[in-house]
Design a protein around this motif. Structure first.
Motif, short mmCIF file in Angstrom:
data_model
loop_
_atom_site.label_atom_id
_atom_site.label_comp_id
_atom_site.label_asym_id
_atom_site.label_seq_id
_atom_site.Cartn_x
_atom_site.Cartn_y
_atom_site.Cartn_z
N SER A 143 4.30 -57.39 19.52
CA SER A 143 3.27 -57.24 18.70
C SER A 143 2.40 -58.55 18.42
O SER A 143 2.91 -59.57 18.37
CB SER A 143 3.42 -56.51 17.39
OG SER A 143 4.00 -57.60 16.38
N ARG A 144 0.96 -58.15 18.40
CA ARG A 144 0.25 -59.29 17.97
C ARG A 144 -0.94 -59.07 17.44
O ARG A 144 -1.67 -57.95 17.43
CB ARG A 144 -0.36 -59.99 19.53
CG ARG A 144 -1.43 -61.00 19.32
CD ARG A 144 -1.65 -61.55 20.55
NE ARG A 144 -2.64 -62.62 20.59
CZ ARG A 144 -2.91 -63.57 21.54
NH1 ARG A 144 -1.99 -63.70 22.36
NH2 ARG A 144 -3.93 -64.41 21.44
N ILE A 145 -1.56 -59.88 16.48
CA ILE A 145 -2.66 -59.39 15.58
C ILE A 145 -3.76 -60.09 16.26
O ILE A 145 -3.85 -61.03 16.82
CB ILE A 145 -2.93 -60.02 14.05
CG1 ILE A 145 -1.53 -59.52 13.50
CG2 ILE A 145 -3.73 -59.69 13.29
CD1 ILE A 145 -1.43 -57.89 13.27
N VAL A 146 -4.96 -59.18 16.72
CA VAL A 146 -6.05 -59.57 17.33
C VAL A 146 -7.28 -59.69 16.25
O VAL A 146 -7.57 -58.89 15.58
CB VAL A 146 -6.51 -58.56 18.60
CG1 VAL A 146 -7.44 -59.14 19.32
CG2 VAL A 146 -5.23 -58.45 19.38
N HIS A 147 -7.75 -60.71 16.32
CA HIS A 147 -8.77 -60.85 15.08
C HIS A 147 -10.37 -60.67 16.02
O HIS A 147 -10.43 -60.53 17.10
CB HIS A 147 -8.77 -62.34 14.75
CG HIS A 147 -7.29 -62.53 14.08
ND1 HIS A 147 -6.38 -63.20 14.86
CD2 HIS A 147 -7.07 -62.52 12.88
CE1 HIS A 147 -5.26 -63.31 14.13
NE2 HIS A 147 -5.48 -62.94 12.91
N THR A 148 -11.35 -60.88 15.10
CA THR A 148 -12.83 -60.79 15.33
C THR A 148 -13.19 -61.64 16.45
O THR A 148 -12.78 -62.85 16.49
CB THR A 148 -13.70 -61.19 13.83
OG1 THR A 148 -13.26 -60.27 12.72
CG2 THR A 148 -15.28 -61.15 14.56
N SER A 149 -13.72 -60.91 17.45
CA SER A 149 -14.33 -61.55 18.65
C SER A 149 -13.35 -61.92 19.52
O SER A 149 -13.61 -62.54 20.68
CB SER A 149 -14.99 -62.82 18.46
OG SER A 149 -16.33 -62.33 17.49
N GLU A 150 -11.99 -61.64 19.29
CA GLU A 150 -10.80 -61.70 20.41
C GLU A 150 -10.67 -60.38 21.29
O GLU A 150 -11.28 -59.35 20.70
CB GLU A 150 -9.69 -62.18 19.52
CG GLU A 150 -9.79 -63.61 18.95
CD GLU A 150 -8.37 -63.89 18.32
OE1 GLU A 150 -8.13 -64.96 18.04
OE2 GLU A 150 -7.56 -62.95 18.25
N ALA A 151 -10.15 -60.56 22.33
CA ALA A 151 -9.66 -59.59 23.13
C ALA A 151 -8.29 -59.73 23.79
O ALA A 151 -8.12 -60.92 24.17
CB ALA A 151 -10.88 -59.29 24.16
N VAL A 152 -7.70 -58.66 24.14
CA VAL A 152 -6.61 -58.86 24.81
C VAL A 152 -6.44 -57.76 25.87
O VAL A 152 -6.95 -56.45 25.77
CB VAL A 152 -5.36 -58.73 23.98
CG1 VAL A 152 -5.14 -59.93 23.05
CG2 VAL A 152 -5.16 -57.21 23.21
N ALA A 153 -5.43 -57.85 26.81
CA ALA A 153 -5.17 -56.80 27.93
C ALA A 153 -3.70 -56.43 27.91
O ALA A 153 -3.01 -57.65 27.87
CB ALA A 153 -5.85 -57.14 29.11
N ILE A 154 -3.29 -55.42 28.15
CA ILE A 154 -1.98 -55.07 28.45
C ILE A 154 -1.76 -54.09 29.55
O ILE A 154 -2.86 -53.15 29.90
CB ILE A 154 -1.17 -54.53 27.11
CG1 ILE A 154 -2.00 -53.15 26.78
CG2 ILE A 154 -1.06 -55.32 26.05
CD1 ILE A 154 -1.33 -52.50 25.55
N GLY A 155 -0.54 -54.13 30.06
CA GLY A 155 -0.53 -53.26 31.24
C GLY A 155 0.17 -53.77 32.47
O GLY A 155 0.78 -54.88 32.41
N PRO A 156 0.85 -52.90 33.29
CA PRO A 156 1.55 -53.19 34.53
C PRO A 156 1.06 -54.62 35.13
O PRO A 156 1.85 -55.37 35.57
CB PRO A 156 1.36 -52.13 35.37
CG PRO A 156 1.05 -50.99 34.67
CD PRO A 156 -0.01 -51.58 33.53
#
Lengths: 541, 160
Positions: free
Chosen positions: A308-321
């Protein structure tokens, strides 16, 4: 699994099988192998017709001895013994198989049919039962049959036959539907199930496929979600949506904290924020946080452990294969990706679209008759325009049909003041309707209004401010009452509640009855305030 | 493989036929939108998935079909195991040919004629349990045969 592929599984069995498949990647792959092999075998057998039922002689299957139970049992045993002299104790074998699948993952498992696996020493994991104990073994198999048939048996019907699943074959009574969200707004929506959902429609748990347009949903816990088409999503509860494909933007106030957006590759759990989620099948899910914090949870493929990870304002993440199911940071949150939601959020207020009891319009109110202010305002009522015959003495009767724009129930109808309030000398009627821009950027709002009136619209006001009234339509050979006059309003909106007023002027009373009415087609678009114009202004922290 | 995917998610035979037909039609209609740089199987399964989802929406109340999240899970798994399956299916073809005629007939009754175990038992005059156990053992023997052949091919030799 066999019961499932035989079509005799019930709701409970289906749920348990689903749980088992979801338990691990290995189980999912085992299920996939079974499906492919099962289908391939069916196909193969159909292609190669091996003869017909006539080739099965009654003697071969000992039907002639059916009347003699003892003989039948012996001969059936004899018949079975032709298959193999040992009978595998399936639970032991299959438990071993399941352990292997869970431990080894997709690449190393050997398929669902390998019930007679080999152990480390290379010996088959089968237990030979002396023939006198065979029927005891069958009885034991019957006792465990149900569990075994749906979960592991490689053959339709399974070792215990289709009867083992018979109790589960009757569908459980469907639970009552639970309303989890309300459709608050929409723009040109089209649903794959063909249903037409009006604003205010209550959405129950289940799956939805939005093939066109944008919809705005208010969950029962307060979370606001704008879903952009094409999208496939499931509503699970007042605090959870699964987005399987497409994208959405969510706005959760503090009371809606904990709202969860589930995607095929991980969960995004709101911690009081505004964010967008997009899902690209086979590739990834992206999270873009515009304000606040979102917890991202994934289950890694390599270890199977949650990350798990906390994503903050103006941040973005991607997950997937394509990211190995790890949380992959992206450069920045990009509201532009959610373009449709930024530009199109709609409320509509068509006259006659929400006629209630007594054919009263719940959204359009009459606030003033001549100089008389109605306090409280009263709902307008349905107006059935006069026919050509009724107007045959008037000049309009010389125009082609239709003289008046026809009423379209539930979509667009003429309205008028309540007849009990109207006297022969009514000359002006002021109608109002209101809409709420809460959650939207008022400066981005646009109002499209199409209208007509008998006799004419003399004034339009937005929040008390006058709007220039365009000239009445004047198409040749068309009745002036049979077309809509158009006006676009792009300013004068207020945050929160807004009110538009349309004043209709009637012809001066004559000896014969006069008619007055209004028809208005009104739609409001705006950008959600949490992602509106992010380049020009910083979002509040 | 598309059929297997649909088969795995739509238990009812009539629904399955409909979904397959709709998928085939959709693939044909949308083929000009297919990006050749992407795997065709993924694209086609994606189309099939939408049709399965629609079918599930129609059958939602019955609760016999998997939930929507399973559509991706199964699709991912099928695409993942697909490369290894061609060898196993080729081996299966050889193994089916080696079955005794009566065993092949039994499989045929079950899978080609789509008779349930009870009906087969009535037609051949034995107990359903007998047919179930027999079918199970046939499938087990088939699985063992497939495994032997695949292993033999992996070692570079032929299979008996």
């Amino acid at each position: 699994m066999a019961a499932y592929f035989s079509g005799v599984i019930g709701r409970a069995g289906s749920n348990r099988l689903a749980d088992w498949i979801n338990e691990s990647e290995a189980n999912a792959c085992a299920f996939a192998r079974f499906a492919i092999e099962h289908h391939a075998l069916e196909h193969l057998l159909r292609v190669e017709k091996y003869g017909d039922l006539a080739s099965l002689s009654q003697h071969e299957f000992l039907a002639a001895d059916a009347a003699n139970q003892g003989l039948t049992q012996r001969t059936e045993l004899q018949w079975l013994s032709e298959m193999e002299d040992s009978v595998p104790v399936v639970p032991v074998v299959l438990q071993e198989q399941a352990k292997g699948l869970r431990a080894n993952g997709c690449a190393s498992s050997s398929g669902i049919n390998s019930a007679a696996e080999q152990d480390a020493s290379g010996r088959k994991r089968v237990i030979v039962i002396p023939r006198p104990l065979f029927w005891g073994g069958v009885a034991a198999l019957l006792l465990i049959g149900f569990w075994m048939s749906w979960q592991f048996s490689p053959q339709a019907g399974g070792p215990i036959g289709g009867r083992g699943v018979a109790p589960d074959a009757t569908p459980a009574p469907a639970p009552p539907p639970v309303v989890v969200a309300t459709l608050e707004g929409q723009s040109d929506p089209a649903w794959a199930d063909g249903e037409s959902r009006a604003i205010g429609a209550q959405l129950i748990e289940g799956e939805y496929l939005l093939s066109q347009g944008t919809v705005r949903l208010r969950f029962s816990n307060g979370a606001l979600v704008v879903v952009e088409s094409p999208a496939r999503f499931s509503l699970h509860s007042a605090s959870m949506i699964t987005l399987e494909e497409g994208q959405l933007v969510s706005h959760c106030d503090p009371e809606a904290q904990g709202f969860c957006v589930r995607t095929p590759y991980g969960d995004f759990i709101d911690l009081g924020t505004k964010f967008g989620v997009s899902v690209r099948p086979w590739k990834e899910s992206q999270l873009h946080v515009f304000q606040g914090e979102v917890k991202t949870v994934v289950h890694r493929l390599d270890s199977g452990e949650a990350e798990s990870r906390i994503v903050h304002t103006s941040e973005a993440v991607a997950i997937g294969p394509i990211h190995g199911q790890a949380i992959q940071p992206l450069a920045n949150a990009n509201p532009e990706l959610f373009d449709t939601a930024r530009r199109r959020v709609v409320a509509s207020r068509n006259t006659g679209a929400s006629m209630g009891e007594g054919l009263r319009d719940r959204q359009w109110l009459v606030v003033k008759l001549n100089q008389r202010v109605l306090d409280p305002p009263l709902p307008a009522v349905l107006f059935v325009p006069p026919t050509k015959e009724q107007l045959k003495h008037g000049p309009v009767s010389k125009l082609p049909e239709p003289i008046f724009l026809p009423n379209r129930p539930d979509q667009l109808c003429w309205i008028k003041p309540d007849p009990s309030l109207v006297s022969q000398d009514v000359e002006t009627t002021a109608y109002t309707t209101s809409f709420d821009l809460e959650g939207y950027d008022a400066s981005s709002a646009r109002l499209d209004l199409g209208f007509n009136a008998d006799n004419s619209v003399s004034a339009i006001r937005l929040n008390g401010q006058p709007i220039p009234v365009p000239d009445a339509p004047n198409a040749p050979n068309v009745s002036p009452y049979a077309q809509l006059n158009r006006v676009k309003i792009q300013e004068g909106f207020l945050p929160g509640r807004n009110q538009i007023e349309i004043v209709v002027t009637n012809a001066k009373p004559k000896a014969r009855p006069t008619y007055t009415g209004l028809v208005a087609e009104l739609s409001i678009t705006a950008q959600p305030d949490w992602i509106a114009a992010p380049k020009e202004r910083r979002l509040p922290n | 493989m598309i059929e297997a995917y649909i088969r795995s998610l739509v238990p009812d035979a009539h629904d399955r036929d409909d979904v397959l037909q709709e998928t085939a039609k959709q693939v044909a209609v949308m083929f000009d939108q297919y990006d050749p740089e992407r795997p065709f199987a993924n694209w086609a399964v994606g189309i099939a998935r939408l049709r399965v989802l629609e079918c599930r929406n129609r059958r939602r109340r019955e609760g016999k079909m998997f939930g929507g999240d399973m559509l991706n899970t199964v699709a991912t798994a099928i695409l993942e195991v697909q490369p290894e399956m061609s060898q196993r299916i080729a081996a299966m073809e050889q193994c089916v040919k080696k079955l005794k005629p009566r065993h092949r007939t039994l499989l045929d009754l079950r899978h080609t004629d789509d008779l349930d175990v009870t009906t087969i038992a009535e037609r051949v005059g034995v107990k359903p349990n007998t047919i179930s156990v027999a079918l199970y053992k046939i499938r087990t023997k088939l699985a063992e045969c497939i495994k032997r052949r695949v292993e033999a091919e992996d070692r570079g030799g032929g299979a008996s």
